[in-house]
Scaffold this motif. Structure first.
Motif, mmCIF file in Angstrom:
data_model
loop_
_atom_site.group_PDB
_atom_site.id
_atom_site.type_symbol
_atom_site.label_atom_id
_atom_site.label_comp_id
_atom_site.label_asym_id
_atom_site.label_seq_id
_atom_site.Cartn_x
_atom_site.Cartn_y
_atom_site.Cartn_z
ATOM 1 N N LEU B 116 40.306 40.143 51.182
ATOM 2 C CA LEU B 116 40.305 40.551 49.780
ATOM 3 C C LEU B 116 40.368 39.312 48.885
ATOM 4 C CD1 LEU B 116 42.711 43.648 49.603
ATOM 5 C CD2 LEU B 116 40.349 43.512 50.336
ATOM 6 N N PRO B 118 41.147 38.263 45.250
ATOM 7 C CA PRO B 118 41.711 38.913 44.067
ATOM 8 C C PRO B 118 40.930 38.599 42.789
ATOM 9 C CG PRO B 118 43.204 37.238 44.936
ATOM 10 C CD PRO B 118 42.020 37.249 45.829
ATOM 11 N N GLU B 119 40.761 39.588 41.948
ATOM 12 C CA GLU B 119 40.119 39.385 40.648
ATOM 13 C C GLU B 119 41.165 39.420 39.542
ATOM 14 O OE1 GLU B 119 36.807 42.032 40.481
ATOM 15 O OE2 GLU B 119 35.620 40.746 41.800
ATOM 16 N N PHE B 120 41.924 40.504 39.503
ATOM 17 C CA PHE B 120 43.100 40.499 38.641
ATOM 18 C C PHE B 120 44.082 41.532 39.126
ATOM 19 C CE2 PHE B 120 40.323 43.569 36.584
ATOM 20 C CZ PHE B 120 41.185 44.626 36.365
ATOM 21 N N ASN B 121 45.294 41.432 38.584
ATOM 22 C CA ASN B 121 46.361 42.307 39.002
ATOM 23 C C ASN B 121 47.069 42.736 37.734
ATOM 24 O OD1 ASN B 121 48.853 43.126 40.548
ATOM 25 N ND2 ASN B 121 47.541 42.254 42.141
ATOM 26 N N ASN B 122 47.246 44.021 37.558
ATOM 27 C CA ASN B 122 47.884 44.517 36.340
ATOM 28 C C ASN B 122 48.780 45.663 36.733
ATOM 29 O OD1 ASN B 122 48.617 45.590 33.905
ATOM 30 N ND2 ASN B 122 46.539 45.584 33.031
ATOM 31 N N ASP B 123 50.075 45.395 36.735
ATOM 32 C CA ASP B 123 51.032 46.417 37.111
ATOM 33 C C ASP B 123 50.694 46.943 38.509
ATOM 34 O OD1 ASP B 123 53.251 47.929 35.411
ATOM 35 O OD2 ASP B 123 52.317 49.352 36.768
ATOM 36 N N VAL B 124 50.623 48.245 38.701
ATOM 37 C CA VAL B 124 50.356 48.764 40.048
ATOM 38 C C VAL B 124 48.907 48.574 40.474
ATOM 39 C CG1 VAL B 124 52.214 50.470 39.888
ATOM 40 C CG2 VAL B 124 49.869 51.142 39.289
ATOM 41 N N TYR B 125 48.049 48.142 39.548
ATOM 42 C CA TYR B 125 46.627 48.035 39.853
ATOM 43 C C TYR B 125 46.214 46.641 40.259
ATOM 44 C CZ TYR B 125 46.049 52.631 37.910
ATOM 45 O OH TYR B 125 46.117 53.967 37.702
ATOM 46 N N GLY B 126 45.593 46.521 41.426
ATOM 47 C CA GLY B 126 45.041 45.244 41.847
ATOM 48 C C GLY B 126 43.536 45.384 42.020
ATOM 49 N N SER B 127 42.791 44.427 41.489
ATOM 50 C CA SER B 127 41.332 44.485 41.601
ATOM 51 C C SER B 127 40.857 43.334 42.471
ATOM 52 C CB SER B 127 40.730 44.397 40.203
ATOM 53 O OG SER B 127 39.345 44.549 40.282
ATOM 54 N N TYR B 128 39.993 43.617 43.431
ATOM 55 C CA TYR B 128 39.564 42.642 44.427
ATOM 56 C C TYR B 128 38.073 42.770 44.712
ATOM 57 C CZ TYR B 128 44.559 42.967 45.569
ATOM 58 O OH TYR B 128 45.916 42.997 45.499
ATOM 59 N N SER B 129 37.568 41.732 45.373
ATOM 60 C CA SER B 129 36.268 41.793 46.022
ATOM 61 C C SER B 129 36.568 41.794 47.506
ATOM 62 C CB SER B 129 35.529 40.502 45.700
ATOM 63 O OG SER B 129 34.315 40.767 45.181
#
Lengths: 359, 359
Positions: B116, B118-129
């Motif tokens: 994974l 990581p693209e960004f992480n915001n609270d419970v949300y993590g965004s990945y490639s």
């Protein structure tokens, strides 16, 4: 941008929106309304300045334990999975979305690293499975952890029902229900009155009877026109939906259709031959609004069981002024919506046995 | 199966079909009609018994030279590319289609090999490639080589036009054109008379006035119901399309709707709340037929600019028997169709400037 817009939606609207939009949804969008309020949950750890919380960043999928598929949009190569994080409490949601091809990626794929596994060959046609460098074939991934039961419910694909709403059904079931459950459309009035989002307005016709405001829909970033999606909010108040329209609204609707298309052609170079212009029934909110898509963009809400072409609506009203008071109108409801439960309890539609997943 | 069905289609039908179906198309289907006949081109080398021609099997993409994108169905993660094969004569067409997720693949992906980014992480949300083992993320690939100019034209995405056809336009442009260009619908009569495809029939009502035959559409393999797609061919002859329908056809249409849904519920356990039942305008062939889809299957031809719900058609005819002779009907035509050229030449629609690619 999405955060700002959330202030418009009630939780019910957002849930409805999740299921009608399917994989087009920004899957974070619904989060902030978990408790029916409009702010992020304050008990959760705050976001760091750089947007990363080191303790939550996951490096690979070895820690994710599969539990079940919550939603599968196979035509779009998108899937949503419930799981757990190894040795940690609570549930997790994993949203996987294969990326579209870009010209650069295609060019980069044309090397010996892209291996073709032959399946069959017939005359000039060869069929293969291609295995490519993972970097050229990434999967857009969102991990929600810890996920509450509300998260799970919100991501879970609920059965959809087609409803054939007769005028009688509208008057005895739908209308009383809408009036009882009615949510504020103040956010629409704020736009129409120039109090909010003035920077997003594409066009404004302030005529009180036939005027409207044209804005980019939230699903469109207003950059490329390949997924052009605008929304016209009509100026007159009190027109809830298609059902309220009569012959006296023809000039309003014609104005929306003609001027809306004119402005889009002028600003975005998309001519009227390439625009799909329609209303939803049932709408997501009960203030009359019209959707404008570029024809090649297959918006989820543009299928015939839900979308009513504005051109046909005008034509119907010109010939039969009370057409929409007499018509049987088809719409789609999801088991996640209160209206759906109402229609089931009143015997308008039969409850499906398999309530976990639609097909 | 697809080869057999080809004997039904004229080349024009096939071309029309290519553009209306987009990535759902079996991209081989149109090949055999290149010369207007129904047989494989005999000058091409024959297929070996095992289906493989060793000299044509390609091992990797290093030999493929990118020329241009012919079609991009980005929502479905499908793309079609024109290119050349290094050091060889002629053109090649490459069709790339990312595969949907399956439960097994998701489970297999949950290892440390799935990295994974990581693209960004915001609270419970993590965004990945996510970068995964190529074997778990294959691309279904078809290579057409050598490709003729007709192949290229057939795969090339042509601009679509929305047409608002008034009764006058129908009578002065469309109808004379249809009558002049009319293709045989003998294949329909063969099915209705039990001469062909008897093994494919799901249900048959032999009443000469209100009867119909229900068969699986060619796009459906009649196995899983996730993409259920049936077609009802009406028994009476001479009803070309929606435009010909009047109040006297109500009992025929009601029979198709009611019995068609009943049979599908009985045989495939898909209730009427989950069926989208509609007609196309313009249809692909001019013998009245009705489409049945499961609601969760987003068939390309089910968008509101082309699909007319049978329930609404019946409702309209019951209330206004000459509705379809008076209505302005919307349809979609592609620059690859002769009808499109006719509508442009008669000034009904404006020719688009960019004729190579739609958006």
């Amino acid at each position: 941008m999405w955060l700002k817009r959330l202030t418009r939606f009630s939780r019910r609207d957002v849930i409805q929106s999740v299921f009608s939009q399917g994989p087009r949804l920004d899957c974070r969008r619904s989060y902030y309304t978990t408790k029916g309020d409009m702010e992020p949950e304050t008990k959760k750890p705050k976001v760091e300045d750089n947007g990363h919380r080191e303790d939550q960043v996951v490096r690979d999928l070895s820690q994710f334990e599969f539990v079940r598929v919550l939603a599968d949009y196979s035509q779009k190569k998108v899937v949503c999975v419930e799981g757990r994080i190894k040795d940690k409490e609570g549930k997790a949601v994993l949203w996987l979305d294969k990326t579209p091809f870009s010209e650069n990626v295609i060019k980069s794929m044309c090397t010996e690293k892209s291996q073709l596994v032959p399946e069959f060959n017939n005359d000039v046609y060869g069929s293969y499975s291609t295995l490519v460098d993972p970097k050229l074939n990434e999967i857009k991934t969102t991990l929600v952890y810890p996920a509450t039961e509300q998260h799970i419910q919100r991501f879970l694909q609920k059965p959809l029902y087609i409803v054939e709403e007769t005028p009688e059904c509208y008057n005895t079931v739908t209308l009383p229900f809408i009036e009882k459950e009615q949510f504020s459309v103040d956010w629409v009035y704020n736009i129409l009155e120039g109090k909010k989002e003035t920077d997003r307005i594409i066009y404004e016709d302030k005529d009180p009877d036939i005027g409207f405001t044209l804005i980019p829909d939230l699903k469109w970033n207003a950059k490329q026109t390949v997924d052009l999606y605008c929304l016209a909010l009509v100026r007159p108040r009190g027109i809830k939906s298609l059902r309220d329209l009569t012959g006296k609204h023809v000039s309003l609707l014609k104005n929306v259709l003609d001027k809306g298309r004119e402005v889009i052609e002028e600003k975005f170079k998309i001519g009227k031959e390439r625009l799909r212009v329609y209303l939803h029934y049932q709408p997501t909110f009960y203030h009359l609004h019209v959707h404008f898509n570029v024809i090649t963009f297959e918006a989820s809400g543009s299928h015939c069981e839900k979308a009513y072409l504005l051109r046909s609506v005008i034509d119907n009203l010109e010939q039969y002024p009370d057409y929409y008071q007499k018509a049987t109108l088809t719409c789609v409801v999801s088991e996640g919506q209160n209206l759906c439960q109402e229609l089931i309890s009143k015997g308008v539609i039969r409850k499906l046995e398999n309530t976990n997943k639609d097909e």
